[in-house]
Design a protein around this motif. Structure first.
Motif, PDB file in Angstrom:
ATOM      1  N   HIS A 163     -49.124  56.435 -22.050  1.00  0.00           N
ATOM      2  CA  HIS A 163     -48.738  55.187 -21.697  1.00  0.00           C
ATOM      3  C   HIS A 163     -49.276  55.256 -19.984  1.00  0.00           C
ATOM      4  O   HIS A 163     -49.843  55.985 -19.713  1.00  0.00           O
ATOM      5  N   PRO A 164     -49.352  53.964 -19.619  1.00  0.00           N
ATOM      6  CA  PRO A 164     -50.036  53.826 -18.275  1.00  0.00           C
ATOM      7  C   PRO A 164     -49.653  54.863 -17.223  1.00  0.00           C
ATOM      8  O   PRO A 164     -50.634  55.220 -16.633  1.00  0.00           O
ATOM      9  N   SER A 165     -48.363  55.284 -17.154  1.00  0.00           N
ATOM     10  CA  SER A 165     -48.072  56.316 -16.041  1.00  0.00           C
ATOM     11  C   SER A 165     -48.401  57.696 -16.622  1.00  0.00           C
ATOM     12  O   SER A 165     -48.340  58.524 -15.836  1.00  0.00           O
ATOM     13  N   PHE A 166     -48.784  57.868 -17.905  1.00  0.00           N
ATOM     14  CA  PHE A 166     -49.220  59.136 -18.185  1.00  0.00           C
ATOM     15  C   PHE A 166     -50.323  59.105 -19.459  1.00  0.00           C
ATOM     16  O   PHE A 166     -49.943  58.892 -20.374  1.00  0.00           O
ATOM     17  N   GLN A 167     -51.674  59.195 -18.833  1.00  0.00           N
ATOM     18  CA  GLN A 167     -52.871  58.721 -19.894  1.00  0.00           C
ATOM     19  C   GLN A 167     -53.518  59.927 -20.473  1.00  0.00           C
ATOM     20  O   GLN A 167     -54.087  59.689 -21.740  1.00  0.00           O
ATOM     21  N   TYR A 185     -48.002  57.924 -28.479  1.00  0.00           N
ATOM     22  CA  TYR A 185     -46.311  57.782 -28.762  1.00  0.00           C
ATOM     23  C   TYR A 185     -45.649  57.588 -27.427  1.00  0.00           C
ATOM     24  O   TYR A 185     -46.225  57.870 -26.451  1.00  0.00           O
ATOM     25  N   SER A 186     -44.517  57.205 -27.420  1.00  0.00           N
ATOM     26  CA  SER A 186     -44.067  56.514 -26.304  1.00  0.00           C
ATOM     27  C   SER A 186     -44.816  55.686 -25.220  1.00  0.00           C
ATOM     28  O   SER A 186     -44.980  55.755 -24.401  1.00  0.00           O
ATOM     29  N   PRO A 187     -45.416  54.742 -26.207  1.00  0.00           N
ATOM     30  CA  PRO A 187     -46.172  54.186 -25.777  1.00  0.00           C
ATOM     31  C   PRO A 187     -45.939  52.977 -24.488  1.00  0.00           C
ATOM     32  O   PRO A 187     -46.695  52.497 -23.594  1.00  0.00           O
ATOM     33  N   LEU A 188     -44.613  52.898 -24.159  1.00  0.00           N
ATOM     34  CA  LEU A 188     -44.166  52.040 -22.946  1.00  0.00           C
ATOM     35  C   LEU A 188     -43.458  52.977 -22.071  1.00  0.00           C
ATOM     36  O   LEU A 188     -42.924  52.420 -21.004  1.00  0.00           O
ATOM     37  N   GLY A 189     -43.547  54.342 -22.350  1.00  0.00           N
ATOM     38  CA  GLY A 189     -42.870  55.190 -21.251  1.00  0.00           C
ATOM     39  C   GLY A 189     -41.549  55.000 -20.928  1.00  0.00           C
ATOM     40  O   GLY A 189     -40.865  54.771 -21.884  1.00  0.00           O
ATOM     41  N   LEU A 190     -41.099  55.292 -19.885  1.00  0.00           N
ATOM     42  CA  LEU A 190     -39.960  55.229 -19.529  1.00  0.00           C
ATOM     43  C   LEU A 190     -39.713  53.999 -18.556  1.00  0.00           C
ATOM     44  O   LEU A 190     -39.530  53.853 -17.300  1.00  0.00           O
ATOM     45  N   GLY A 191     -40.084  52.935 -19.144  1.00  0.00           N
ATOM     46  CA  GLY A 191     -40.179  51.499 -18.475  1.00  0.00           C
ATOM     47  C   GLY A 191     -41.510  51.093 -17.812  1.00  0.00           C
ATOM     48  O   GLY A 191     -41.418  50.644 -16.722  1.00  0.00           O
ATOM     49  N   ASP A 192     -42.714  51.743 -18.401  1.00  0.00           N
ATOM     50  CA  ASP A 192     -43.850  51.456 -17.707  1.00  0.00           C
ATOM     51  C   ASP A 192     -44.050  49.805 -17.622  1.00  0.00           C
ATOM     52  O   ASP A 192     -45.015  49.265 -16.986  1.00  0.00           O
ATOM     53  N   PHE A 193     -43.321  48.870 -18.547  1.00  0.00           N
ATOM     54  CA  PHE A 193     -43.490  47.428 -18.677  1.00  0.00           C
ATOM     55  C   PHE A 193     -43.170  47.038 -17.055  1.00  0.00           C
ATOM     56  O   PHE A 193     -43.086  45.860 -16.855  1.00  0.00           O
ATOM     57  N   LEU A 205     -50.988  35.750 -18.121  1.00  0.00           N
ATOM     58  CA  LEU A 205     -51.649  35.332 -19.587  1.00  0.00           C
ATOM     59  C   LEU A 205     -50.343  34.879 -20.416  1.00  0.00           C
ATOM     60  O   LEU A 205     -50.616  34.541 -21.628  1.00  0.00           O
ATOM     61  N   GLY A 206     -49.123  34.804 -19.771  1.00  0.00           N
ATOM     62  CA  GLY A 206     -47.974  34.234 -20.716  1.00  0.00           C
ATOM     63  C   GLY A 206     -47.702  35.008 -21.782  1.00  0.00           C
ATOM     64  O   GLY A 206     -47.074  34.499 -22.680  1.00  0.00           O
ATOM     65  N   ARG A 207     -47.459  36.260 -21.421  1.00  0.00           N
ATOM     66  CA  ARG A 207     -46.934  37.075 -22.395  1.00  0.00           C
ATOM     67  C   ARG A 207     -45.915  38.152 -21.801  1.00  0.00           C
ATOM     68  O   ARG A 207     -45.538  38.030 -20.538  1.00  0.00           O
ATOM     69  N   THR A 208     -45.237  38.886 -22.551  1.00  0.00           N
ATOM     70  CA  THR A 208     -44.316  39.893 -21.950  1.00  0.00           C
ATOM     71  C   THR A 208     -45.173  41.119 -21.376  1.00  0.00           C
ATOM     72  O   THR A 208     -46.029  41.364 -21.810  1.00  0.00           O
ATOM     73  N   PRO A 209     -44.562  41.641 -20.529  1.00  0.00           N
ATOM     74  CA  PRO A 209     -44.972  42.854 -19.928  1.00  0.00           C
ATOM     75  C   PRO A 209     -45.180  43.988 -21.011  1.00  0.00           C
ATOM     76  O   PRO A 209     -46.194  44.765 -20.909  1.00  0.00           O
ATOM     77  N   ALA A 210     -44.229  44.120 -21.916  1.00  0.00           N
ATOM     78  CA  ALA A 210     -44.365  45.048 -22.871  1.00  0.00           C
ATOM     79  C   ALA A 210     -45.734  44.934 -23.775  1.00  0.00           C
ATOM     80  O   ALA A 210     -46.405  45.741 -24.279  1.00  0.00           O
TER      81      ALA A 210
END
Length: 274
Positions: A163-167, A185-193, A205-210
């Protein structure tokens, strides 16, 4: 909406986006998987240790989808490294299937010293037709090297925490250097969004952080499977193919690396024996 497919090193293909069911309870599992299949997911990732293979199988049976239209993954648990065939047969019974599309060694557990034997058994299980493809999960570079050097057979995938905080850039590069695909796996980490970069680009971009984080995985070429039991979130996590992140957004998320692992360290992880 067509999900892109990735061609594995054994010639089989796998949908790049799947539905994960880790920690989905037996009360929620059939409904969640049924919703995912209705939304359009065709790749389900489960495991023996999750305790929900029967619920996954029930949803598949009730869906009336053709078996060839589905991609099902399950995994060999740590206590069954010397007992792989009966373990897979038990999983197949629970899933109501004659064959899975992908069977993985869930963790190497190097302190046990049996992961090479487990890999040799998976090779035999593929030859026996009980699984179409075989791979590993949570394997570090030495573990990958050992099984490939010993058998000459490469896993099709290595499923690892990303996930972004653990690549895990070095492990990704090593895995791909063997021609092995990376599953995150755990693609969103512990709240990386909730990090600034995904929130910034979600607004832009008009999307959600997730969705921004999941799109980041896809554009890095990872096979990814978000998890949810909420119908709206299940659909939201699937709506990833009508936009792209610009290079600046990719760079911003890449810069979120902080070494924040949220799961176990494969070098030392030993799970409860159950």
């Amino acid at each position: 909406m067509n999900v892109p497919s990735v061609t594995l090193n054994d010639g089989n293909t796998i949908p790049q986006l799947g539905f994960g069911v880790w920690q989905v309870s037996t009360d929620d599992i059939t409904r969640a998987v049924s919703t995912a299949l209705e939304v359009g997911y065709r790749h389900i990732d489960t495991a023996a240790i999750y305790g929900n293979e029967e619920g996954v199988g029930k949803a598949i049976f009730e869906s009336a989808l053709k078996r060839d239209d589905l991609f099902v993954t399950t995994k060999l648990w740590n206590t069954r490294h010397q007992d792989a065939r009966p373990a897979l047969e038990e999983s197949l019974t629970k899933l109501g299937l004659e064959q899975v599309d992908l069977y993985l060694i869930h963790w190497p557990v190097p302190t046990q010293g049996h992961y090479q034997q487990a890999w040799e058994s998976l090779i035999e299980l593929k030859e026996a037709g009980l699984t179409r493809s075989i791979g590993v999960s949570n394997f570090l570079a030495p573990h990958l090297d050992q099984i490939i050097d010993a058998t000459g057979v490469k896993p099709t995938v290595n499923q690892i925490e990303i996930h972004p905080s653990f690549q895990q850039a070095d492990l990704v590069a090593h895995t791909r250097g063997h021609g092995v695909e990376v599953e995150s796996y755990s693609p969103l980490g512990l709240g990386d969004f909730d990090l600034d970069a995904p929130k910034k680009w979600a607004t832009e971009l008009g999307r959600t952080p997730a969705q921004i984080v999941l799109r980041w995985h896809l554009q890095h070429g990872y096979i990814v499977f978000p998890k949810s039991v909420t119908p709206e979130r299940i659909a939201e996590n699937f709506a990833l193919f009508d936009f792209e992140l610009p290079a600046e957004a990719m760079a911003d998320l890449d810069a979120c690396e902080a070494g924040k692992r949220c799961g176990g360290d494969p070098a030392t992880f030993v799970a409860p024996n159950r």
